[in-house]
Design an enzyme around this catalytic site. Structure first.
Site, PDB file in Angstrom:
ATOM      1  N   ARG A  44     -16.011 -12.826   0.854  1.00  0.00           N
ATOM      2  CA  ARG A  44     -15.236 -12.030   1.802  1.00  0.00           C
ATOM      3  C   ARG A  44     -15.608 -10.569   1.614  1.00  0.00           C
ATOM      4  NH1 ARG A  44     -10.168 -11.706   4.584  1.00  0.00           N
ATOM      5  NH2 ARG A  44      -9.116  -9.718   4.206  1.00  0.00           N
ATOM      6  N   ASP A  46       0.860  -1.184   0.000  1.00  0.00           N
ATOM      7  CA  ASP A  46       0.000   0.000   0.000  1.00  0.00           C
ATOM      8  C   ASP A  46       0.899   1.239   0.000  1.00  0.00           C
ATOM      9  OD1 ASP A  46      -2.175  -1.681   0.104  1.00  0.00           O
ATOM     10  OD2 ASP A  46      -2.534  -1.427   2.257  1.00  0.00           O
TER      11      ASP A  46
HETATM   12  C1  LIG Z   1      -2.703  -0.675  -9.942  1.00  0.00           C
HETATM   13  C2  LIG Z   1      -2.970   0.222  -9.009  1.00  0.00           C
HETATM   14  C3  LIG Z   1      -4.217   0.242  -8.198  1.00  0.00           C
HETATM   15  C4  LIG Z   1      -3.836   1.116  -7.015  1.00  0.00           C
HETATM   16  C5  LIG Z   1      -2.976   2.154  -7.701  1.00  0.00           C
HETATM   17  C6  LIG Z   1      -2.039   1.299  -8.537  1.00  0.00           C
HETATM   18  C7  LIG Z   1      -0.989   0.661  -7.622  1.00  0.00           C
HETATM   19  C8  LIG Z   1      -1.470   0.459  -6.161  1.00  0.00           C
HETATM   20  C9  LIG Z   1      -2.996   0.296  -5.971  1.00  0.00           C
HETATM   21  C10 LIG Z   1      -3.435   0.820  -4.615  1.00  0.00           C
HETATM   22  C11 LIG Z   1      -3.259  -0.173  -3.450  1.00  0.00           C
HETATM   23  C12 LIG Z   1      -3.782   0.464  -2.156  1.00  0.00           C
HETATM   24  C13 LIG Z   1      -5.091   1.253  -2.338  1.00  0.00           C
HETATM   25  C14 LIG Z   1      -5.110   2.109  -3.608  1.00  0.00           C
HETATM   26  C15 LIG Z   1      -6.351   2.961  -3.680  1.00  0.00           C
HETATM   27  C16 LIG Z   1      -3.828   2.889  -3.714  1.00  0.00           C
HETATM   28  O1  LIG Z   1      -3.633   4.033  -3.350  1.00  0.00           O
HETATM   29  O2  LIG Z   1      -2.863   2.109  -4.312  1.00  0.00           O
HETATM   30  C17 LIG Z   1      -4.906   1.147  -4.784  1.00  0.00           C
HETATM   31  C18 LIG Z   1      -5.006   1.736  -6.203  1.00  0.00           C
HETATM   32  C19 LIG Z   1      -6.369   1.478  -6.849  1.00  0.00           C
HETATM   33  O3  LIG Z   1      -7.007   0.495  -6.569  1.00  0.00           O
HETATM   34  O4  LIG Z   1      -6.771   2.312  -7.667  1.00  0.00           O
HETATM   35  O1  LIG Z   2      -9.505  -6.797   0.682  1.00  0.00           O
HETATM   36  C1  LIG Z   2      -8.561  -7.095   1.400  1.00  0.00           C
HETATM   37  O2  LIG Z   2      -8.667  -7.868   2.332  1.00  0.00           O
HETATM   38  C2  LIG Z   2      -7.221  -6.454   1.124  1.00  0.00           C
HETATM   39  C3  LIG Z   2      -7.224  -5.622  -0.135  1.00  0.00           C
HETATM   40  C4  LIG Z   2      -6.051  -4.711  -0.239  1.00  0.00           C
HETATM   41  O3  LIG Z   2      -4.949  -5.074   0.095  1.00  0.00           O
HETATM   42  C5  LIG Z   2      -6.249  -3.340  -0.741  1.00  0.00           C
HETATM   43  O4  LIG Z   2      -7.383  -2.976  -1.109  1.00  0.00           O
HETATM   44  O5  LIG Z   2      -5.249  -2.583  -0.759  1.00  0.00           O
HETATM   45 FE   LIG Z   3      -3.532  -3.441   0.083  1.00  0.00          FE
END
Ligand SMILES: C=C1C[C@]23C[C@H]1CC[C@H]2[C@@]12CCC[C@@](C)(C(=O)O1)[C@H]2[C@@H]3C(=O)O
Ligand SMILES: O=C(O)CCC(=O)C(=O)O
Ligand SMILES: [Fe+2]
Length: 339
Positions: A279, A214
């Site tokens: 889930r 994250d």
């Molecule tokens: C391929 C993706 C999808 C991203 C951005 C990029 C790399 C990391 C993903 C996350 C992961 C953590 C939550 C989120 C909201 C974030 O900040 O980074 C996600 C985002 C999305 O789901 O849009």
């Molecule tokens: O849905 C979950 O339990 C984890 C998903 C996750 O890692 C995310 O949304 O960044």
């Molecule tokens: Fe995550």
């Protein structure tokens, strides 16, 4: 019973989905994933919480929190509204999408080709934008979101202060002030992984949410009692996190890894779909304001060089949106030590 209708909806989703699961990446790594007692548990009401948190962040970047202070009532309310939302017909849910960047999304994650057996709502924690959430009773959903988010944000701040205290750095709000800031770029996500009966039959694994770290400072995750979450250890092996619906799971994010000059680790994690049960997880991602410089705190450098180039959260975000889920996003920002 809402649960029953959810399982039915999930089954329908599987049947209606023409491409079924063939287009998804099956992963065959199940042999290396085991339930294990290795997840540190931190009781927030105990005086040793700060030391346990620091140890867990250094070793794993992940821990479980009990006595977290978020009322079960707030959790159940939001869970029930989210389940109602996800049990609506696909066409209704699509009205809240696509997620650009906020809203309802299904299967596709980000904009660079990642897919998973998941549908989700991606929301800003900023009040005005959560108004795009629709559904049969949007007012009730919004109200549950507001109550839950304020409580989880409080816990995020408490944990971030305990981290500063455990690291013996001043002031104790060095991390928490970023999440408390009115301009904080925090995000909230509700993920729904329908049960995938095909898996139960074939005995295979299917990616719900692909491996990633994250990017923010800290993530606080709460899920129902369905397994699926896994974290990666330093040696690259994966361990399954036993589900616990009454606790929270905390992830160190990339930004906190940088602010501690690599002392805390942002943990790689993923979710596998389940053949029998759906889930539902809700995650609060505490992020800094867009203009904030993400750099190691001088008090943690102790004469050492920064491992990272200087960048703002805005610059990091720009770069993550061009990345794939599994990419090592911090790689671009690592400083190669001059020898
Ligand atoms: C391929 C993706 C999808 C991203 C951005 C990029 C790399 C990391 C993903 C996350 C992961 C953590 C939550 C989120 C909201 C974030 O900040 O980074 C996600 C985002 C999305 O789901 O849009
Ligand atoms: O849905 C979950 O339990 C984890 C998903 C996750 O890692 C995310 O949304 O960044
Ligand atoms: Fe995550």
């Amino acid at each position: 019973m809402p649960h029953q209708s959810l399982e039915q909806a999930a089954r329908k989703m599987v049947l209606l989905s023409k491409a079924t699961t063939e287009q998804y990446s099956y992963i065959k790594t199940c042999m290396s994933t085991t339930f294990s007692p290795q997840i540190p548990i931190v009781d927030l009401s105990k005086p040793d919480a700060k030391n346990l948190i620091v140890k867990a962040c250094e070793e794993l970047g992940f821990f479980k929190v009990i006595n977290h202070g978020v009322p079960m009532e707030a959790i159940s309310q939001l869970e029930s509204e989210a389940l109602k939302f996800f049990s609506m017909p696909h066409i209704e849910k699509e009205k809240a999408g696509p997620p650009n960047p906020f809203g309802y999304g299904s299967k596709s994650i980000g904009h660079n080709g990642d897919v998973g057996w998941v549908e989700y709502l991606l929301l800003t924690t900023n009040q005005e934008h959560t108004f795009s959430v629709c559904g049969q009773n949007p007012e009730k959903f919004r109200c549950a979101l507001k109550i839950y988010m304020s409580s989880v944000k409080r816990m995020a701040c408490e944990i971030l202060e305990l981290m500063a205290e455990g690291l013996k750095i001043q002031p104790k709000n060095v991390f928490s002030k970023l999440v408390m800031d009115k301009q904080s770029d925090s995000v909230f996500r509700v993920n729904h992984y329908p049960a995938c009966p095909e898996l139960a039959v074939k005995g295979e694994n299917l990616i719900g949410f692909g491996e990633h770290t994250d990017p923010q400072i800290i993530s606080l995750l709460r899920s129902n009692n369905t397994s699926g979450l896994q974290i990666s250890l330093r040696d690259g092996s994966w361990i399954a996190v036993p589900p616990d619906h009454s606790s929270f799971f905390i992830n160190v994010g990339d930004s906190l890894q940088v602010m501690t000059n690599g002392r805390f680790r942002s943990v790689r994690h993923r979710v596998l779909a389940n053949g029998f049960k759906s889930r539902l997880s809700m995650i609060y991602f505490g992020g800094p304001p867009l203009s904030e410089k993400i750099a190691p705190l001088p008090s943690l450098m102790k004469g050492k060089e920064s491992l990272y180039k200087e960048f703002t959260w805005f610059e990091y975000k720009k770069s993550i949106y061009g990345s794939r889920l599994a990419d090592n996003r911090l790689g671009h920002f690592e400083r190669i030590a001059a020898s």
